[in-house]
Design an enzyme around this catalytic site. Structure first.
Site, PDB file in Angstrom:
ATOM      1  N   GLU A 195       0.905  -1.252  -0.026  1.00  0.00           N
ATOM      2  CA  GLU A 195      -0.106  -0.163   0.100  1.00  0.00           C
ATOM      3  C   GLU A 195       0.925   1.086  -0.327  1.00  0.00           C
ATOM      4  OE1 GLU A 195      -2.312  -3.284   1.687  1.00  0.00           O
ATOM      5  OE2 GLU A 195      -0.443  -2.529   2.150  1.00  0.00           O
TER       6      GLU A 195
ATOM      7  N   HIS B  19     -14.170  -0.350   3.565  1.00  0.00           N
ATOM      8  CA  HIS B  19     -14.025  -1.198   4.745  1.00  0.00           C
ATOM      9  C   HIS B  19     -13.794  -0.467   6.015  1.00  0.00           C
ATOM     10  CE1 HIS B  19     -14.232  -4.268   1.549  1.00  0.00           C
ATOM     11  NE2 HIS B  19     -14.341  -5.043   2.361  1.00  0.00           N
TER      12      HIS B  19
ATOM     13  N   ASP C  95     -14.285  -9.440  10.428  1.00  0.00           N
ATOM     14  CA  ASP C  95     -12.894  -8.970  10.337  1.00  0.00           C
ATOM     15  C   ASP C  95     -12.056  -8.725  11.590  1.00  0.00           C
ATOM     16  OD1 ASP C  95     -13.201  -9.838   7.571  1.00  0.00           O
ATOM     17  OD2 ASP C  95     -12.667  -8.099   6.878  1.00  0.00           O
TER      18      ASP C  95
END
Length: 313
Positions: free
Chosen positions: A58, A109, A117
């Protein structure tokens, strides 16, 4: 009675990218091995040559986005909020924010509605982190209509934008012909005189549900949707504080540094009023069904109703 239409704002993000991609050849989408989850896979299917999978890297993705922006492209860098705002914070700050590059960050998310999660992926700190970056615009849309409008508005403005999208399907509340999206402008959804509920993201629907329950008790609640956390609409907040004298903020984010913090800053400097912040307190999330978690943390309609009613006593 027909069922309420529900759509996850991450779906709206993917669909909006395709719509914009058809109109603008300089739009390119980056993802970090999560295209199926962030829904940028929708764009990849339509424009494979303009979708770049950067892998599970990322921080590097943000650097690539910065490079593309410096050549005149408009990159949308996408991953989970935890990995965008959290893992890649330094690159966003130094490579995108500092040179004020035209990079759009699609963070999906976010919040405890990530559900099963668990705490490691339930980013309740992203808005606070992004607020500290000078010149960063932050948008947290409430539903499908607003999310699509936000993506379009982000493309059309110059400079870095952080957009927050959810995993959970949420009711569509802005499907009316009078709806208008403008960066930095709050939306008065319901007028009222006794208390003002200021909400953002999926909590806007909770605020509307709470207002209905309060009305049954004879309490006239005003509801304001703040889709743009930064720059925040000071005028609508000051007017609300002067009108009702009681403000309640509701967010699927930590009460530290998010919408509640931003509203507190505006009120303390311009129109002091009684304030209650509803959100995730100084705790981590936990694994569980998204709807059950929202109920446990008091972010559903009934939870907000109870907190507001207790506050105005």
């Amino acid at each position: 009675m027909s069922a309420v239409k529900k759509t996850a704002t991450r779906e709206s993000y993917g669909n909006a990218l395709v719509e914009l991609g058809k109109e603008h050849d300089n739009l390119v989408v980056l993802d970090a091995d999560l295209a199926a989850a962030t829904k940028t896979g929708i764009f990849k299917k339509e424009f494979p040559d303009r979708h770049i999978d950067c892998g599970i890297a990322e921080s590097n993705m943000m650097g690539i986005a910065a490079g593309l922006a410096s050549t005149g492209m408009v990159p949308f860098a996408s991953t989970f909020a935890m990995f965008a705002a959290g893992r890649a914070f330094e690159q966003i700050r130094n490579s995108i924010g500092y040179p004020h590059l035209n990079v759009k960050i699609g963070a999906t998310h976010a919040g405890i509605s990530v559900g099963e999660d668990g705490a490691t992926h339930q980013c309740n700190e992203d808005i606070a982190l992004m607020r500290t970056i000078p010149g960063m615009t932050i948008i947290n849309p409430a539903d499908d209509v607003e999310a699509r409008a936000a993506v379009k508005a982000a493309y059309e403005m110059d400079g870095p934008v952080y957009m927050r999208f959810g995993r959970l399907a949420v009711p569509v509340i802005n499907d009316n012909p009078d709806y208008k999206f403008e960066i930095g402008k709050g939306v008065l959804l319901k007028d009222g005189k006794d208390v003002t509920i200021v909400a953002t993201g999926l909590c806007v629907n909770s605020a509307l549900e709470a207002a209905e329950l309060l009305a049954a008790d004879g309490i006239d609640a005003q509801v304001i949707n703040i889709h743009t956390i930064k720059p925040i609409d000071k005028e609508i907040l000051i007017a609300a504080a002067k009108k009702t004298g009681k403000i309640v903020t509701v967010e699927e984010h930590s009460i530290i540094g998010g919408l509640g913090g931003a509203v507190a800053e505006v009120l303390s400097e311009n129109a002091p009023a009684l304030l209650k912040r509803i959100g995730i307190k100084d705790v981590y999330g936990e694994s569980g069904p998204a709807v059950a978690l929202l109920e446990k943390y008091g972010l559903d309609g009934k939870g907000v109703y109870g907190s507001v009613k207790e506050f105005i006593k």
